[in-house]
Design a protein around this motif. Structure first.
Motif, PDB file in Angstrom:
ATOM      1  N   THR A 151       5.510  -3.793   3.713  1.00 40.38           N
ATOM      2  CA  THR A 151       4.138  -4.227   3.987  1.00 40.38           C
ATOM      3  C   THR A 151       3.374  -3.155   4.757  1.00 40.38           C
ATOM      4  OG1 THR A 151       4.991  -5.440   5.922  1.00 40.38           O
ATOM      5  CG2 THR A 151       4.587  -6.695   3.889  1.00 40.38           C
ATOM      6  N   TRP A 152       3.985  -2.596   5.789  1.00 39.95           N
ATOM      7  CA  TRP A 152       3.305  -1.555   6.569  1.00 39.95           C
ATOM      8  C   TRP A 152       3.019  -0.311   5.736  1.00 39.95           C
ATOM      9  CZ3 TRP A 152       7.226  -2.040  11.169  1.00 39.95           C
ATOM     10  CH2 TRP A 152       6.847  -3.136  11.971  1.00 39.95           C
ATOM     11  N   GLY A 153       3.988   0.118   4.966  1.00 42.56           N
ATOM     12  CA  GLY A 153       3.857   1.395   4.274  1.00 42.56           C
ATOM     13  C   GLY A 153       3.111   1.338   2.965  1.00 42.56           C
ATOM     14  N   PHE A 154       3.042   0.172   2.318  1.00 42.61           N
ATOM     15  CA  PHE A 154       2.445   0.141   0.981  1.00 42.61           C
ATOM     16  C   PHE A 154       1.560  -1.075   0.745  1.00 42.61           C
ATOM     17  CE2 PHE A 154       2.745  -1.122  -3.535  1.00 42.61           C
ATOM     18  CZ  PHE A 154       2.077  -0.044  -4.087  1.00 42.61           C
ATOM     19  N   ILE A 155       2.120  -2.286   0.856  1.00 38.77           N
ATOM     20  CA  ILE A 155       1.419  -3.486   0.401  1.00 38.77           C
ATOM     21  C   ILE A 155       0.142  -3.734   1.202  1.00 38.77           C
ATOM     22  CG2 ILE A 155       1.606  -5.992   0.120  1.00 38.77           C
ATOM     23  CD1 ILE A 155       4.610  -5.610  -0.331  1.00 38.77           C
ATOM     24  N   THR A 156       0.232  -3.733   2.532  1.00 39.99           N
ATOM     25  CA  THR A 156      -0.925  -4.061   3.362  1.00 39.99           C
ATOM     26  C   THR A 156      -2.073  -3.071   3.193  1.00 39.99           C
ATOM     27  OG1 THR A 156       0.533  -5.132   4.974  1.00 39.99           O
ATOM     28  CG2 THR A 156      -1.688  -4.563   5.703  1.00 39.99           C
ATOM     29  N   PRO A 157      -1.833  -1.748   3.299  1.00 37.52           N
ATOM     30  CA  PRO A 157      -2.967  -0.826   3.116  1.00 37.52           C
ATOM     31  C   PRO A 157      -3.578  -0.888   1.727  1.00 37.52           C
ATOM     32  CG  PRO A 157      -0.896   0.389   3.319  1.00 37.52           C
ATOM     33  CD  PRO A 157      -0.606  -1.021   3.681  1.00 37.52           C
ATOM     34  N   VAL A 158      -2.759  -1.093   0.695  1.00 41.92           N
ATOM     35  CA  VAL A 158      -3.294  -1.178  -0.665  1.00 41.92           C
ATOM     36  C   VAL A 158      -4.166  -2.418  -0.820  1.00 41.92           C
ATOM     37  CG1 VAL A 158      -2.667  -1.534  -3.093  1.00 41.92           C
ATOM     38  CG2 VAL A 158      -1.478   0.187  -1.735  1.00 41.92           C
ATOM     39  N   LEU A 159      -3.690  -3.560  -0.316  1.00 49.29           N
ATOM     40  CA  LEU A 159      -4.484  -4.780  -0.393  1.00 49.29           C
ATOM     41  C   LEU A 159      -5.815  -4.632   0.345  1.00 49.29           C
ATOM     42  CD1 LEU A 159      -1.957  -7.735   0.056  1.00 49.29           C
ATOM     43  CD2 LEU A 159      -3.347  -7.218  -1.945  1.00 49.29           C
ATOM     44  N   LEU A 160      -5.783  -4.041   1.536  1.00 47.18           N
ATOM     45  CA  LEU A 160      -7.014  -3.864   2.295  1.00 47.18           C
ATOM     46  C   LEU A 160      -7.978  -2.922   1.586  1.00 47.18           C
ATOM     47  CD1 LEU A 160      -5.751  -3.663   5.989  1.00 47.18           C
ATOM     48  CD2 LEU A 160      -6.845  -5.564   4.831  1.00 47.18           C
ATOM     49  N   LEU A 161      -7.430  -1.886   0.967  1.00 43.01           N
ATOM     50  CA  LEU A 161      -8.289  -0.953   0.231  1.00 43.01           C
ATOM     51  C   LEU A 161      -8.947  -1.638  -0.954  1.00 43.01           C
ATOM     52  CD1 LEU A 161      -9.307   1.943  -0.014  1.00 43.01           C
ATOM     53  CD2 LEU A 161      -7.294   2.453  -1.429  1.00 43.01           C
TER      54      LEU A 161
END
Length: 636
Positions: free
Chosen positions: A518-528
């Motif tokens: 989540t920290w490295g991929f999922i969360t930043p992608v979703l926010l973007l």
């Protein structure tokens, strides 16, 4: 395995960083003292590109919570606030009822909970506020300053909402409630009390609760082309009361805030429980509750529902504003934040669901009284939800409406104080981190007075126009940019692997694959994706169907740009301040941790530097290619 999953630590536990094992990496010359069980490296020297350690000074030591439970209670008081009681139910109401719950829970797991734990960890590890915490990457300090701007905007208009709550709380002791009946000079008005049919918005009629809020409390102007007017004296007094309570809670720093957190965190649940029992026993309540929990599957493919879910998570948990980092910075180094992060995020969700059941039970009762099956048409949503729809519902109670009104608005006041204390404390912490010799009472008094002066803008006849503008441009939208910047700074510049190892050193538990992914991929992608979607669906802001003047839009975009531009401005400042022979060298150094980065307690800092030396050596010998490094970072 108990403690650190690292062979260089011996006989450690989950709360105290372990001792360094002298036999690890024998190629490094060492000197081992059998009496103290300590080893030192003979060639130990400050790493390159570092500054000398800070000299002793008369600066007072950083405060800590009196007890660990005070930190937990303060986080509950901060995160469980108005967003749970009135914003969540009506956000669900506007987005398909039960259809909203599924995206909300998914977003909570993939965005809200990971960011909450992340901010707790970095705050406790560094013992720094929301600006100085970016010592791990000085060029990204603009994220912290941008969050300060957002929190100033939120705190000032939040306090004006508290002023309205104080006004309604005082009115709740009157018999009859002043919004239940129309007055002689209220034209096209219908009594809220005893009204048995919904008011058609196109009929030109207005309920007494709405007329009371707009014309008696706000004295709102129909438009702001001729200015916003002067502050209302009575609402200004209510605003002063709100800031006075905040100042008294903060006057002794976290010591006084921690003591107040018990009441601020627990009392709302007492009132919410009473309201839930009462609402669930009303005729027709089950129809509203079923509407709340029954999914409308066709709404799951609506991007607007997912956008609303992310916004609600940010608003509810208070993440990416710096508040969580600030509170965690007052923890002891080995405090179990993993437990607390899970408790707060779970309790926040539980509170939202309980509030949803309570409110939808009331809505079901109102629908039953009106004689309609459509729960969504019972009340009007908008900026005045708590001051139009809820008082309108209370006016229809036959049994002691004053009692329920007092309980409801006192609960809102306590919830609002808990959140406002966190925001004001964040601002105070940033100031005291920069000027540590300034006393707590001086900072809290100064922040409260400035907050009172700025908040007076919102208690003018045109104040709600300004509130919507500042909320939209100064807080809601830029938080996505700042959140993405925070994730990039911590997991891509500082390094996800190093951050996970820091957490392991601190609490003896290395984050698992869920946190890493989540920290490295999922969360930043979703926010973007959400941020791009927000830009794609942008439409000019309106208030009650009215467009703002061009000057207002210009002011709003200027405020948003001022918050976002903190990133490049402070990046440039960091590069200029760094030592280096070339601009390239200065640029690279600006994105590396400062020499004093890490735990502030000297004994723990010494162990941490040994721990880092070991980890750096392991990275040096693990020359296994780019993709293997990514795999090792994400999967451990």
């Amino acid at each position: 395995m108990t403690g650190h999953d690292n062979p260089t630590f011996l006989d450690d536990n989950v709360s105290v960083p372990g001792d360094y094992r002298p036999t690890y990496f024998p190629q490094r010359p060492t000197k081992f003292d059998p009496d103290t069980q300590q080893q030192t490296c003979n060639d130990a020297a400050p790493p390159p590109n570092t500054l000398p350690p800070d000299k002793p000074s008369d600066i007072p030591p950083r405060e800590t919570w009196g007890k660990g439970v005070e930190f937990l209670m303060s986080c509950i008081a901060m995160s469980v606030g108005l967003g749970n009681v009135w914003r969540f139910p009506f956000t669900a109401l506007n987005n398909g009822g039960g259809a909203f719950l599924i995206p909300y829970l998914i977003v909570l797991l993939l965005v809200g909970r990971p960011i909450y734990y992340m901010e707790m960890a970095i705050g406790q590890f560094s013992s720094r506020g929301s600006v100085k915490v970016y010592d791990f990457a000085p060029a990204m300090r603009g994220v912290g300053f941008g969050q300060v701007i957002a929190i100033i905007c939120a705190a000032t208009y939040y306090s004006s909402v508290m002023a309205l709550i104080v006004s309604y709380l005082v009115d709740s002791f009157k018999n009859p409630l002043p919004w239940t009946k129309c007055r002689e000079n209220w034209i096209n008005c219908i009594d809220s009390q005893g009204q048995s049919s919904p008011v058609n918005p196109d009929s030109g009629l207005t309920t007494s609760s709405q007329f009371y809020f707009l014309n008696e409390v706000l004295k709102e102007k129909p438009q702001i082309d001729d200015g916003i007017g002067l502050p209302d004296p009575y609402l200004t007094m209510c605003l002063a009361i709100s800031w006075l309570v905040v100042m008294l809670v903060l006057i002794k720093g976290v010591k006084s805030a921690g003591k107040a957190s018990y009441f601020l965190a627990l009392f709302p649940y007492v009132v919410l429980g009473i309201l839930l029992i009462r609402s669930s026993t009303l005729p027709g309540a089950m129809d509203g509750i079923i509407y709340f929990i029954k999914p409308q599957w066709n709404q799951l493919l609506n991007p607007q529902v997912w956008y609303a879910a992310v916004t609600q998570v940010f608003f509810s948990l208070s993440v990416c504003f710096g508040n969580v980092i600030m509170y965690a910075s007052f923890n002891k180094f080995d405090h179990n934040i993993y437990r607390d992060a899970n408790i707060v995020t779970t309790l926040d969700t539980f509170t939202s669901l309980i509030a949803g059941l309570t409110i939808f039970g009331i809505l079901g009762h109102l629908a039953h009284e009106i004689g309609t099956d459509d729960v969504s048409t019972v009340v009007v949503s908008g900026a005045g939800l708590a001051f139009i729809s809820y008082p309108d519902a209370i006016a229809k109670f036959d049994f002691l409406p004053q009692m329920f009104s007092v309980l409801f608005f006192f609960m809102l006041f306590v919830l609002g104080i808990g959140s406002n204390v966190a925001m004001a404390s964040n601002i105070c912490t940033v100031i005291r981190d920069a000027f540590p010799k300034v006393k707590n009472w001086q900072v809290s008094a100064g922040v409260s007075l400035i907050g009172l002066a700025l908040g007076s803008v919102y208690v003018t006849p045109g104040g709600q126009f300004i509130l919507e503008l500042v909320d939209y441009f100064g807080a809601s939208n830029i938080v996505y940019v700042l959140a993405i910047g925070e994730l990039i700074a911590l997991h891509y510049i500082y390094g996800l692997g190093r951050f996970c190892r820091d957490i392991e050193f601190m609490i003896g538990k290395r984050p698992g694959i869920y946190w890493r992914l989540t920290w490295g991929f999922i969360t930043p992608v979703l926010l973007l994706i959400i941020f791009i979607y927000t830009l794609a669906i942008y439409s000019p802001l309106t208030y009650r169907g009215q467009s703002y003047p061009s000057a207002a839009y210009a002011a709003g975009w200027t405020l948003a740009a001022f918050g976002v531009l903190q990133l490049p401005i402070w990046a440039a400042v960091a590069v200029i301040r760094e030592d280096g022979k070339t601009w390239r060298e200065k640029f690279v150094r600006a994105f590396k941790p400062r020499s004093n980065w890490g735990p502030v307690v000297p004994a723990i800092a010494e162990k941490y530097h040994k721990f880092r030396a070991t980890e750096d050596s392991k990275e040096l010998f693990a020359n296994d290619g780019f993709f293997n490094k990514i795999k090792r970072t994400l999967f451990g």
